[in-house]
Design a protein around this motif. Structure first.
Motif, PDB file in Angstrom:
ATOM      1  N   SER A   5       0.603  -1.624   0.374  1.00 60.11           N
ATOM      2  CA  SER A   5       0.020   0.053  -0.259  1.00 60.11           C
ATOM      3  C   SER A   5       1.018   1.436  -0.433  1.00 60.11           C
ATOM      4  O   SER A   5       1.518   1.218   0.248  1.00 60.11           O
ATOM      5  CB  SER A   5      -0.962   0.054   1.105  1.00 60.11           C
ATOM      6  OG  SER A   5      -1.622  -1.054   1.152  1.00 60.11           O
ATOM      7  N   ILE A   6       0.929   2.307  -0.334  1.00 58.93           N
ATOM      8  CA  ILE A   6       1.085   3.337  -0.978  1.00 58.93           C
ATOM      9  C   ILE A   6       0.473   4.495  -0.268  1.00 58.93           C
ATOM     10  O   ILE A   6      -0.330   4.941  -0.107  1.00 58.93           O
ATOM     11  CB  ILE A   6       1.143   3.648  -2.175  1.00 58.93           C
ATOM     12  CG1 ILE A   6       0.389   4.359  -2.661  1.00 58.93           C
ATOM     13  CG2 ILE A   6       2.494   2.667  -2.651  1.00 58.93           C
ATOM     14  CD1 ILE A   6       0.331   4.908  -4.580  1.00 58.93           C
ATOM     15  N   GLU A   7       0.874   5.690  -0.265  1.00 60.31           N
ATOM     16  CA  GLU A   7       0.450   6.841   1.191  1.00 60.31           C
ATOM     17  C   GLU A   7       1.221   8.100   0.850  1.00 60.31           C
ATOM     18  O   GLU A   7       2.659   7.893   1.020  1.00 60.31           O
ATOM     19  CB  GLU A   7       0.028   6.431   2.605  1.00 60.31           C
ATOM     20  CG  GLU A   7      -0.230   7.291   3.208  1.00 60.31           C
ATOM     21  CD  GLU A   7      -0.925   7.475   4.622  1.00 60.31           C
ATOM     22  OE1 GLU A   7      -0.203   8.222   5.792  1.00 60.31           O
ATOM     23  OE2 GLU A   7      -1.651   5.906   5.306  1.00 60.31           O
ATOM     24  N   THR A   8       0.791   9.233   0.579  1.00 58.46           N
ATOM     25  CA  THR A   8       1.482  10.519   0.233  1.00 58.46           C
ATOM     26  C   THR A   8       0.483  11.468   1.444  1.00 58.46           C
ATOM     27  O   THR A   8      -0.340  11.362   1.442  1.00 58.46           O
ATOM     28  CB  THR A   8       1.975  10.817  -0.821  1.00 58.46           C
ATOM     29  OG1 THR A   8       2.712  12.473  -1.003  1.00 58.46           O
ATOM     30  CG2 THR A   8       0.059  11.070  -1.364  1.00 58.46           C
ATOM     31  N   THR A   9       1.378  12.490   1.808  1.00 56.68           N
ATOM     32  CA  THR A   9       0.610  13.510   2.354  1.00 56.68           C
ATOM     33  C   THR A   9       1.271  14.573   2.448  1.00 56.68           C
ATOM     34  O   THR A   9       2.646  15.224   1.593  1.00 56.68           O
ATOM     35  CB  THR A   9       1.029  13.573   3.752  1.00 56.68           C
ATOM     36  OG1 THR A   9       1.152  12.347   4.710  1.00 56.68           O
ATOM     37  CG2 THR A   9       0.624  14.637   4.474  1.00 56.68           C
ATOM     38  N   ILE A  10       0.547  16.144   1.575  1.00 57.32           N
ATOM     39  CA  ILE A  10       0.432  17.308   1.274  1.00 57.32           C
ATOM     40  C   ILE A  10       0.170  18.354   2.418  1.00 57.32           C
ATOM     41  O   ILE A  10      -0.471  17.864   3.580  1.00 57.32           O
ATOM     42  CB  ILE A  10      -0.196  17.529  -0.232  1.00 57.32           C
ATOM     43  CG1 ILE A  10      -1.434  17.322   0.620  1.00 57.32           C
ATOM     44  CG2 ILE A  10       0.410  16.669  -0.487  1.00 57.32           C
ATOM     45  CD1 ILE A  10      -2.210  18.384  -0.488  1.00 57.32           C
ATOM     46  N   LYS A  11       0.928  19.482   2.350  1.00 59.20           N
ATOM     47  CA  LYS A  11       0.445  20.630   3.642  1.00 59.20           C
ATOM     48  C   LYS A  11      -0.729  21.316   3.372  1.00 59.20           C
ATOM     49  O   LYS A  11      -1.085  22.128   1.964  1.00 59.20           O
ATOM     50  CB  LYS A  11       1.805  21.603   3.478  1.00 59.20           C
ATOM     51  CG  LYS A  11       1.503  22.900   4.177  1.00 59.20           C
ATOM     52  CD  LYS A  11       3.080  23.671   4.550  1.00 59.20           C
ATOM     53  CE  LYS A  11       2.568  24.920   4.856  1.00 59.20           C
ATOM     54  NZ  LYS A  11       1.504  25.792   5.398  1.00 59.20           N
ATOM     55  N   SER A  12      -1.840  20.605   4.177  1.00 58.07           N
ATOM     56  CA  SER A  12      -2.623  21.532   4.424  1.00 58.07           C
ATOM     57  C   SER A  12      -3.107  20.950   5.692  1.00 58.07           C
ATOM     58  O   SER A  12      -3.698  20.032   6.130  1.00 58.07           O
ATOM     59  CB  SER A  12      -3.555  20.605   2.718  1.00 58.07           C
ATOM     60  OG  SER A  12      -5.255  20.954   3.461  1.00 58.07           O
ATOM     61  N   GLY A  13      -3.381  22.131   6.438  1.00 56.69           N
ATOM     62  CA  GLY A  13      -4.198  22.589   7.598  1.00 56.69           C
ATOM     63  C   GLY A  13      -2.728  21.750   8.508  1.00 56.69           C
ATOM     64  O   GLY A  13      -1.972  21.306   8.445  1.00 56.69           O
ATOM     65  N   LEU A  14      -3.355  22.146  10.046  1.00 55.56           N
ATOM     66  CA  LEU A  14      -2.223  20.972  11.368  1.00 55.56           C
ATOM     67  C   LEU A  14      -1.493  19.801  10.343  1.00 55.56           C
ATOM     68  O   LEU A  14      -0.639  19.710  11.120  1.00 55.56           O
ATOM     69  CB  LEU A  14      -3.285  20.958  12.826  1.00 55.56           C
ATOM     70  CG  LEU A  14      -1.954  20.731  13.493  1.00 55.56           C
ATOM     71  CD1 LEU A  14      -1.682  21.974  13.405  1.00 55.56           C
ATOM     72  CD2 LEU A  14      -3.083  20.637  15.028  1.00 55.56           C
ATOM     73  N   LEU A  15      -2.206  19.174  10.521  1.00 58.84           N
ATOM     74  CA  LEU A  15      -1.644  17.256   9.709  1.00 58.84           C
ATOM     75  C   LEU A  15      -1.671  17.425   8.739  1.00 58.84           C
ATOM     76  O   LEU A  15      -0.975  15.698   8.359  1.00 58.84           O
ATOM     77  CB  LEU A  15      -2.947  16.455  10.209  1.00 58.84           C
ATOM     78  CG  LEU A  15      -3.611  16.831  12.526  1.00 58.84           C
ATOM     79  CD1 LEU A  15      -4.454  15.620  12.788  1.00 58.84           C
ATOM     80  CD2 LEU A  15      -1.403  16.378  12.885  1.00 58.84           C
ATOM     81  N   GLY A  16      -2.328  18.142   7.616  1.00 56.21           N
ATOM     82  CA  GLY A  16      -1.715  17.600   6.424  1.00 56.21           C
ATOM     83  C   GLY A  16      -2.853  16.766   6.169  1.00 56.21           C
ATOM     84  O   GLY A  16      -4.022  15.986   6.116  1.00 56.21           O
ATOM     85  N   ALA A  17      -3.174  17.019   4.343  1.00 57.62           N
ATOM     86  CA  ALA A  17      -3.821  15.611   3.736  1.00 57.62           C
ATOM     87  C   ALA A  17      -3.796  14.504   2.793  1.00 57.62           C
ATOM     88  O   ALA A  17      -1.999  14.918   3.220  1.00 57.62           O
ATOM     89  CB  ALA A  17      -4.578  16.756   2.304  1.00 57.62           C
ATOM     90  N   THR A  18      -3.930  13.529   3.551  1.00 58.50           N
ATOM     91  CA  THR A  18      -3.343  12.074   3.204  1.00 58.50           C
ATOM     92  C   THR A  18      -3.970  11.619   2.176  1.00 58.50           C
ATOM     93  O   THR A  18      -5.842  11.546   2.226  1.00 58.50           O
ATOM     94  CB  THR A  18      -3.221  11.792   4.549  1.00 58.50           C
ATOM     95  OG1 THR A  18      -2.388  12.240   5.144  1.00 58.50           O
ATOM     96  CG2 THR A  18      -2.776  10.208   3.814  1.00 58.50           C
ATOM     97  N   ALA A  19      -3.650  10.718   1.423  1.00 55.79           N
ATOM     98  CA  ALA A  19      -4.129  10.136   0.121  1.00 55.79           C
ATOM     99  C   ALA A  19      -3.835   9.249   0.014  1.00 55.79           C
ATOM    100  O   ALA A  19      -2.461   9.424   0.074  1.00 55.79           O
ATOM    101  CB  ALA A  19      -3.843  10.905  -1.054  1.00 55.79           C
ATOM    102  N   LYS A  20      -4.491   7.791  -0.269  1.00 56.33           N
ATOM    103  CA  LYS A  20      -3.826   6.197  -0.239  1.00 56.33           C
ATOM    104  C   LYS A  20      -4.260   5.913  -1.562  1.00 56.33           C
ATOM    105  O   LYS A  20      -5.135   5.810  -1.309  1.00 56.33           O
ATOM    106  CB  LYS A  20      -3.132   6.272   1.277  1.00 56.33           C
ATOM    107  CG  LYS A  20      -4.151   5.280   2.319  1.00 56.33           C
ATOM    108  CD  LYS A  20      -4.304   4.735   3.265  1.00 56.33           C
ATOM    109  CE  LYS A  20      -5.949   4.433   3.885  1.00 56.33           C
ATOM    110  NZ  LYS A  20      -5.449   3.800   5.267  1.00 56.33           N
ATOM    111  N   VAL A  21      -3.243   4.844  -1.848  1.00 52.13           N
ATOM    112  CA  VAL A  21      -4.025   3.521  -2.944  1.00 52.13           C
ATOM    113  C   VAL A  21      -3.396   2.256  -1.806  1.00 52.13           C
ATOM    114  O   VAL A  21      -2.329   2.371  -1.476  1.00 52.13           O
ATOM    115  CB  VAL A  21      -3.349   3.916  -4.049  1.00 52.13           C
ATOM    116  CG1 VAL A  21      -4.585   3.060  -4.378  1.00 52.13           C
ATOM    117  CG2 VAL A  21      -4.035   5.081  -4.891  1.00 52.13           C
ATOM    118  N   GLU A  22      -4.443   1.149  -1.616  1.00 53.25           N
ATOM    119  CA  GLU A  22      -3.688   0.183  -0.642  1.00 53.25           C
ATOM    120  C   GLU A  22      -4.508  -0.774  -2.101  1.00 53.25           C
ATOM    121  O   GLU A  22      -4.778  -0.994  -2.829  1.00 53.25           O
ATOM    122  CB  GLU A  22      -5.165  -0.195  -0.075  1.00 53.25           C
ATOM    123  CG  GLU A  22      -4.901   1.137   1.290  1.00 53.25           C
ATOM    124  CD  GLU A  22      -6.123   0.325   2.456  1.00 53.25           C
ATOM    125  OE1 GLU A  22      -7.116  -0.117   2.136  1.00 53.25           O
ATOM    126  OE2 GLU A  22      -5.713   0.930   3.324  1.00 53.25           O
TER     127      GLU A  22
END
Length: 206
Positions: free
Chosen positions: A170-187
């Motif tokens: 599975s892969i996951e990436t995070t971009i700068k957005s808000g306090l914790l960032g925005a995350t997208a992932k594909v399993e």
């Protein structure tokens, strides 16, 4: 919003809108200073998906909406509903026992979860074009996340013991957005595809 602050573009299609060919487009924007908050802006609350491409590419010249997706492999299909069975079986057993015979209707949860899992598997995919990566995944609604490599704060590959036996990851990436960032992932992608994306991501350091 200056284009330089745009961290990513998200396209959301709930089942009803998807049925009629509509979607929602949201922009993740990072503040330019500590006094400016990160924002999530609904760029197009409702738009025909066929019309969306020309507007996105006109507003964001660096973004290319490509249709060449690499999907989750067929061998990963069962991973999308296998874990659900673990917590469903005791619940179905308890409900069936205490509310017999009507509790037996809870068995209908099994084919329902399988259908949702197969639906999620068919939606899971990624695309890498130049310095842009797109990730597509589904809960009930389908999400498409479009990111530039330079906006990605981190990229991770995760692999469970069961995935390892099938050469999946599975892969996951995070971009700068808000306090914790925005995350997208594909399993549950092919391991070699996940490693290919990691090589692509690490190239920015070089």
């Amino acid at each position: 919003i200056p284009l330089g602050r745009v961290q990513g573009i998200q396209i959301v299609e709930n089942p009803i809108r998807q049925l009629f060919g509509y979607c929602t487009v949201t922009v993740e924007s990072a503040g330019g200073s500590l006094s400016e908050k990160d924002q999530k802006i609904r760029l197009f609350p409702l738009i025909k998906k066929n019309d969306m491409k020309k507007y996105i590419e006109e507003l964001f010249p660096n973004v290319k909406l490509d249709d060449s997706w690499t999907a989750s492999p067929a061998k990963a299909r069962s991973f999308y509903y296998r874990i659900d069975f673990i917590w469903m079986i005791p619940i179905i057993g308890v409900v069936s026992y205490f509310y017999f015979p009507y509790g037996l209707l809870s068995l209908l949860l099994v084919p329902f979860m399988m259908i949702v899992g197969i639906w999620q598997h068919r939606s899971a995919a990624f695309s890498v074009v130049g310095n842009q990566m797109s990730l597509r995944y589904r809960g009930i609604s389908m999400y498409t996340f479009i990111l530039e490599k330079k906006r990605m704060q981190k990229f991770e590959i995760r692999q469970s013991l069961f995935q390892k036996r099938r050469n999946l990851a599975s892969i996951e990436t995070t971009i700068k957005s808000g306090l914790l960032g925005a995350t997208a992932k594909v399993e549950h992608l092919e391991l070699k595809d996940a490693e290919h994306i990691m090589d692509w991501f690490e190239a920015k350091k070089r």
